[in-house]
Design a protein around this motif. Structure first.
Motif, mmCIF file in Angstrom:
data_model
loop_
_atom_site.group_PDB
_atom_site.id
_atom_site.type_symbol
_atom_site.label_atom_id
_atom_site.label_comp_id
_atom_site.label_asym_id
_atom_site.label_seq_id
_atom_site.Cartn_x
_atom_site.Cartn_y
_atom_site.Cartn_z
ATOM 1 N N ARG A 156 0.809 -1.218 0.000
ATOM 2 C CA ARG A 156 0.000 0.000 0.000
ATOM 3 C C ARG A 156 0.842 1.268 0.000
ATOM 4 O O ARG A 156 0.386 2.307 -0.473
ATOM 5 C CB ARG A 156 -0.943 0.007 1.200
ATOM 6 C CG ARG A 156 -1.945 -1.115 1.138
ATOM 7 C CD ARG A 156 -2.804 -1.176 2.356
ATOM 8 N NE ARG A 156 -3.649 -2.368 2.305
ATOM 9 C CZ ARG A 156 -4.733 -2.514 3.029
ATOM 10 N NH1 ARG A 156 -5.114 -1.581 3.850
ATOM 11 N NH2 ARG A 156 -5.433 -3.618 2.925
ATOM 12 N N ILE A 157 2.046 1.207 0.539
ATOM 13 C CA ILE A 157 2.871 2.414 0.624
ATOM 14 C C ILE A 157 4.067 2.389 -0.322
ATOM 15 O O ILE A 157 4.834 3.336 -0.369
ATOM 16 C CB ILE A 157 3.367 2.642 2.075
ATOM 17 C CG1 ILE A 157 4.259 1.498 2.533
ATOM 18 C CG2 ILE A 157 2.205 2.885 3.020
ATOM 19 C CD1 ILE A 157 5.000 1.759 3.824
ATOM 20 N N SER A 158 4.193 1.335 -1.095
ATOM 21 C CA SER A 158 5.398 1.156 -1.920
ATOM 22 C C SER A 158 5.627 2.269 -2.939
ATOM 23 O O SER A 158 6.755 2.558 -3.288
ATOM 24 C CB SER A 158 5.360 -0.195 -2.627
ATOM 25 O OG SER A 158 4.296 -0.230 -3.560
ATOM 26 N N LYS A 159 4.596 2.916 -3.399
ATOM 27 C CA LYS A 159 4.742 3.952 -4.412
ATOM 28 C C LYS A 159 4.739 5.358 -3.816
ATOM 29 O O LYS A 159 4.798 6.344 -4.542
ATOM 30 C CB LYS A 159 3.642 3.811 -5.455
ATOM 31 C CG LYS A 159 3.771 2.503 -6.222
ATOM 32 C CD LYS A 159 3.130 2.591 -7.570
ATOM 33 C CE LYS A 159 3.432 1.461 -8.474
ATOM 34 N NZ LYS A 159 3.415 0.147 -8.074
ATOM 35 N N TRP A 160 4.643 5.446 -2.511
ATOM 36 C CA TRP A 160 4.649 6.758 -1.854
ATOM 37 C C TRP A 160 6.044 7.355 -1.884
ATOM 38 O O TRP A 160 7.048 6.651 -1.768
ATOM 39 C CB TRP A 160 4.229 6.637 -0.398
ATOM 40 C CG TRP A 160 2.792 6.305 -0.152
ATOM 41 C CD1 TRP A 160 1.879 5.822 -1.038
ATOM 42 C CD2 TRP A 160 2.117 6.406 1.091
ATOM 43 N NE1 TRP A 160 0.679 5.605 -0.417
ATOM 44 C CE2 TRP A 160 0.795 5.964 0.897
ATOM 45 C CE3 TRP A 160 2.492 6.798 2.365
ATOM 46 C CZ2 TRP A 160 -0.144 5.937 1.911
ATOM 47 C CZ3 TRP A 160 1.561 6.776 3.385
ATOM 48 C CH2 TRP A 160 0.246 6.356 3.158
#
Length: 155
Positions: free
Chosen positions: A130-134
């Motif tokens: 869920r946060i990998s592209k942040w």
């Protein structure tokens, strides 16, 4: 002359607070569902509450059943029943308390520790997706805001 002003909540603020509530509910629901799935990865024959005990022991180390009950917000009889099952399956062991020979400490066995770590790794992977592209700055802001929300103040 002083006026007694009754202020109505700012409707934009109220909408923001409702949206926050919606997002917190979504987070809690998703987290609960993920915890149930993680518990099933650990051992599908156990109730999810048993994994809560396993997780607590993994994070905090050996403990008395009373402390487990208090820390997990479960009643003593539920903890006792769940611990008995965890012992039968070889995930938890009892040892005499080193400082109080009458007391008993519960801890994870090597099997319990290995299975817990494997289950938690799968759970973490779901959150990491869920946060990998942040951007790092977005993640830092999110962490900061959660710390503030959880009452830990600033960095």
């Amino acid at each position: 002359m002083e006026e007694n002003i009754i202020t109505k909540p700012d409707s934009s603020r109220m909408q923001l607070e409702l949206s926050l509530g919606d997002q917190l509910n979504a987070l809690l629901s998703a987290s609960h569902a993920l915890n149930v799935r993680t518990a099933a990865v650990f051992d599908p024959t156990l109730q999810p509450a048993a994994f809560l005990i396993v997780r607590w022991l993994l994070s905090n180390g050996p403990a008395a059943a009373t402390l487990l009950a208090e820390s997990t917000a479960m009643d003593r009889s539920s903890v006792s029943r769940l611990v008995s099952r965890l012992k039968q399956l070889g995930y938890v062991k009892s040892e005499t308390h080193p400082e109080d020979r009458r007391g008993v400490l519960l801890s994870l066995t090597e099997l319990g520790r290995e299975k817990a770590l494997k289950a938690i790794k799968e759970k973490e992977e779901e959150f990491y997706k869920r946060i990998s592209k942040w951007e790092d700055s977005d993640l830092e802001t999110f962490i900061y805001m959660l710390r503030c929300f959880n009452g830990y103040g600033t960095k």
